[in-house]
Scaffold this active site. Structure first.
Site, PDB file in Angstrom:
ATOM      1  N   HIS A 156       0.834  -1.205   0.000  1.00 15.86           N
ATOM      2  CA  HIS A 156       0.000   0.000   0.000  1.00 15.86           C
ATOM      3  C   HIS A 156       0.868   1.253   0.000  1.00 15.86           C
ATOM      4  O   HIS A 156       0.597   2.211  -0.706  1.00 15.86           O
ATOM      5  CB  HIS A 156      -0.932  -0.003   1.220  1.00 15.86           C
ATOM      6  N   ASP A 202      -6.214   5.388   1.488  1.00 15.29           N
ATOM      7  CA  ASP A 202      -6.128   3.981   1.099  1.00 15.29           C
ATOM      8  C   ASP A 202      -7.515   3.330   1.001  1.00 15.29           C
ATOM      9  O   ASP A 202      -8.414   3.615   1.798  1.00 15.29           O
ATOM     10  CB  ASP A 202      -5.285   3.224   2.134  1.00 15.29           C
ATOM     11  N   THR A 261      -5.218   0.062  -4.385  1.00 12.91           N
ATOM     12  CA  THR A 261      -3.833  -0.365  -4.594  1.00 12.91           C
ATOM     13  C   THR A 261      -3.697  -1.741  -5.265  1.00 12.91           C
ATOM     14  O   THR A 261      -2.688  -2.405  -5.107  1.00 12.91           O
ATOM     15  CB  THR A 261      -3.082  -0.359  -3.241  1.00 12.91           C
ATOM     16  N   GLN A 286      13.961  -4.322  -5.622  1.00  9.41           N
ATOM     17  CA  GLN A 286      13.311  -5.081  -6.703  1.00  9.41           C
ATOM     18  C   GLN A 286      13.295  -4.314  -8.033  1.00  9.41           C
ATOM     19  O   GLN A 286      13.432  -4.907  -9.098  1.00  9.41           O
ATOM     20  CB  GLN A 286      11.880  -5.461  -6.288  1.00  9.41           C
ATOM     21  N   HIS A 337       4.158 -13.780  -6.630  1.00 15.02           N
ATOM     22  CA  HIS A 337       2.803 -14.055  -6.141  1.00 15.02           C
ATOM     23  C   HIS A 337       1.717 -13.199  -6.793  1.00 15.02           C
ATOM     24  O   HIS A 337       0.545 -13.327  -6.442  1.00 15.02           O
ATOM     25  CB  HIS A 337       2.788 -13.842  -4.622  1.00 15.02           C
ATOM     26  N   TRP A 363       0.140  -6.656  -6.786  1.00 11.42           N
ATOM     27  CA  TRP A 363      -0.071  -5.773  -7.925  1.00 11.42           C
ATOM     28  C   TRP A 363       1.139  -4.892  -8.246  1.00 11.42           C
ATOM     29  O   TRP A 363       1.439  -4.619  -9.411  1.00 11.42           O
ATOM     30  CB  TRP A 363      -1.332  -4.924  -7.737  1.00 11.42           C
ATOM     31  N   ASN A 364       1.853  -4.440  -7.208  1.00  6.99           N
ATOM     32  CA  ASN A 364       3.019  -3.595  -7.490  1.00  6.99           C
ATOM     33  C   ASN A 364       4.080  -4.372  -8.241  1.00  6.99           C
ATOM     34  O   ASN A 364       4.719  -3.852  -9.156  1.00  6.99           O
ATOM     35  CB  ASN A 364       3.593  -3.014  -6.197  1.00  6.99           C
ATOM     36  N   SER A 365       4.265  -5.627  -7.869  1.00  5.57           N
ATOM     37  CA  SER A 365       5.245  -6.455  -8.571  1.00  5.57           C
ATOM     38  C   SER A 365       4.840  -6.653 -10.024  1.00  5.57           C
ATOM     39  O   SER A 365       5.684  -6.658 -10.922  1.00  5.57           O
ATOM     40  CB  SER A 365       5.386  -7.818  -7.886  1.00  5.57           C
ATOM     41  N   GLU A 399       5.718  -3.571 -11.885  1.00  6.42           N
ATOM     42  CA  GLU A 399       7.175  -3.455 -12.049  1.00  6.42           C
ATOM     43  C   GLU A 399       7.673  -4.418 -13.136  1.00  6.42           C
ATOM     44  O   GLU A 399       8.539  -4.068 -13.945  1.00  6.42           O
ATOM     45  CB  GLU A 399       7.862  -3.697 -10.701  1.00  6.42           C
ATOM     46  N   ASP A 408      -6.262 -10.861  -3.504  1.00  7.71           N
ATOM     47  CA  ASP A 408      -6.532 -10.425  -4.877  1.00  7.71           C
ATOM     48  C   ASP A 408      -5.609 -11.070  -5.916  1.00  7.71           C
ATOM     49  O   ASP A 408      -5.718 -10.796  -7.108  1.00  7.71           O
ATOM     50  CB  ASP A 408      -6.350  -8.895  -4.954  1.00  7.71           C
TER      51      ASP A 408
END
Ligand code: UDP
Ligand code: UDP
Length: 475
Positions: free
Chosen positions: A28, A125, A148, A354, A369, A372-374, A377, A393
């Site tokens: 987040h 958030d 997020t 990362q 996994h 979402w941020n990964s 990226e 999610d």
């Protein structure tokens, strides 16, 4: 702004003063602080509200790095009321923090009212909707939710009341084998976050309380872009068109790693190792900031990586919260396996940079996994993925990964911790992903879309301008 993601400091600021209120966990906080950097670039004046202490060390360090890089951003610490964790609906420390913040949110009123110049908007958030709206309503302050996760997940969140039972949980009968939400590919029952089927679970409670309140929200920000999620963004756009009280959605992504995030404690050793590897030859394995696999599963992953025949950079996590990590990598992975691994890969058990890793020419694939941020990226760097969704999610995000062409995932592996996936199978799938030319080409196309969205004059800039323009009008 350069493509490396560096945000130049604005020389002048407008009177658009925005308060940002992230919640717990790096998943987040990270996109929030990236959002903050972009808002600074677009000449907004910002106040960042954080909770002290944070759940993880990674969060407090991240906030410090951000504040040193952006001294023009005001910082306010928000003190929570005492919260008894034994009354919480979850025993996950990050989710307990969500509840603690929700139950203290009314105290935001005097804090927000005291900020000067007068606020134009609060961006907060997604986990805080029903507790924040009474505050912004009483202050006549426009409120914007930062969702997020993916736009596909947001479509589901927004549709939730139509399929919830009176207990707040998803109605099994209404759900059927797959959930059909207008405009997006059906979500198979097996991809629905399991908590949402459990009455009174924290997430069933939050979704059923918060989703109907979206009509009181001025706008929703999502770290995504049309080139990655055309279907879901179009569906949300047409929902707004048909139901004017539904909030407009701003796809402000890709929000990519920025200069201020760099942490150089361990980076040199990792970079040195990666520099010695051939282009596209290494598989990078990480399950994000808060997912610890069981010891048995960790060992199967290690064996699978060795069997894949590829070189690998593997980040091991043994505990959900970094403060609790107390054992060395050898103890967790096991001595024997460690010996085998040493010839093939680099295994670490600490925070890594990362953004830098995914951008290294040696990385050819990413086992992840589907946090979402990964995903964003990986899209930014066009690194193909083997998704292994674990919780929440993540299966819905994995569907985006597959649909966009960024990667593949193995549906039969199920949710994290339910079944032990064995090393042979892991090795086979890693090899399949690493050897796939098709995925390589498709992931390259996703990268191009991401770069196009982020160009000067691209959709990301257009979205920021639309968003800030709307906030100025609402003042
Ligand atoms: N991350 C990182 N180093 C690590 C672990 C995680 O930089 O060792 C970052 C990762 O790049 C991403 C964020 O932490 O930006 C994790 O968010 P994500 O949504 O991928 O997953 P979560 O951790 O919330 O499950
Ligand atoms: N949109 C978005 N992110 C994107 C593209 C579009 O959030 O990457 C949303 C946004 O609200 C925008 C709307 O979709 O204003 C319409 O965008 P589009 O480019 O599809 O134009 P239109 O449908 O108005 O022709």
């Amino acid at each position: 702004m350069s493509l490396s993601g560096r945000v130049l400091h604005a020389e002048t600021t407008t009177t658009t003063h925005i308060a940002l209120f992230p919640s717990a966990g790096m998943g987040h906080l990270t996109p929030f602080l990236r959002l903050a950097a972009f808002l600074v670039h677009h000449h907004c004046q910002l106040t960042l509200i954080t909770i002290n202490p944070s759940v993880s060390l990674a969060e407090s360090r991240f906030v410090s790095r951000f504040l040193s890089a952006f001294p023009q951003v005001a910082h306010v610490q928000f003190d929570l009321l005492p919260f008894d964790p034994s009354t919480a609906k979850s025993n996950d420390p990050f989710f307990i923090q969500f509840e603690a913040i929700r139950s203290s949110a009314h105290l935001l009123s005097p804090l927000l009212a005291s900020l000067s110049p007068r606020l134009s908007a609060l961006v907060y958030d997604v986990s805080l909707i029903s507790s924040v709206i009474p505050v912004t309503e009483s202050l006549h302050l426009p409120n914007y939710v930062f969702f997020t996760s993916s736009a596909r997940m947001f479509s589901f969140f927004a549709y939730f009341p139509a399929i919830a039972s009176s207990s707040g949980a998803l109605d099994s009968a209404l759900l059927g084998d797959a959930l059909k939400i207008p405009g997006i590919a059906p979500i198979p029952r097996s991809s629905i976050p399991p908590w949402l089927l459990i009455p009174n679970s924290l997430f069933a409670h939050m979704f059923s309380e918060d989703s109907p309140k979206l009509t009181k929200v001025n706008g929703v920000l999502i770290n995504t872009f049309k080139g990655l999620e055309p279907e879901a963004l179009d569906a949300l756009h047409s929902r707004k068109h048909n139901e004017p009280e539904f909030p407009p959605v701003f796809g402000v992504g890709p929000l990519v790693p920025l200069e201020f995030e760099k942490e150089d404690q361990y980076s040199p050793a990792i970079s040195k190792w990666l520099d010695e590897q051939l282009d596209g030859s290494v598989v990078y394995v990480s399950f994000g900031s808060r997912t610890a696999l069981s010891r048995d599963q960790i060992r199967e992953v290690g064996e699978g990586l060795v069997k894949s025949g590829f070189r690998f950079l593997w980040v091991v996590k043994d505990k959900k919260v970094d403060k609790e990590e107390d054992e060395g990598v050898e103890e967790v992975v096991g001595k024997e396996l460690m010996e085998l691994i040493k010839e093939k890969g680099l295994v670490v058990k600490h925070w890594v940079d990362q953004g830098e890793i995914l951008g290294h020419r040696a990385i050819g694939g990413f086992v992840n996994h589907c946090g979402w941020n990964s995903v964003i990226e990986a899209a930014w760097h066009g690194v193909k993925m083997l998704g292994w969704p674990q919780h929440g999610d993540q299966k819905i995000n994995a569907e985006v990964v597959e649909e966009s062409g960024l990667g593949m995932w193995v549906k039969s592996w199920g949710w994290g911790g339910v079944e032990l996936v064995n090393g042979d199978e892991i090795g086979e799938k890693v090899r399949e992903m690493m050897e796939s030319q098709t995925l390589e080409v498709k992931a390259g196309r996703v990268r191009e879309e991401a770069r196009k969205a982020a160009e000067i004059g691209g959709i990301r800039e257009k979205m920021f301008k639309e968003l800030i323009g709307k906030m100025e009008q609402e003042k």
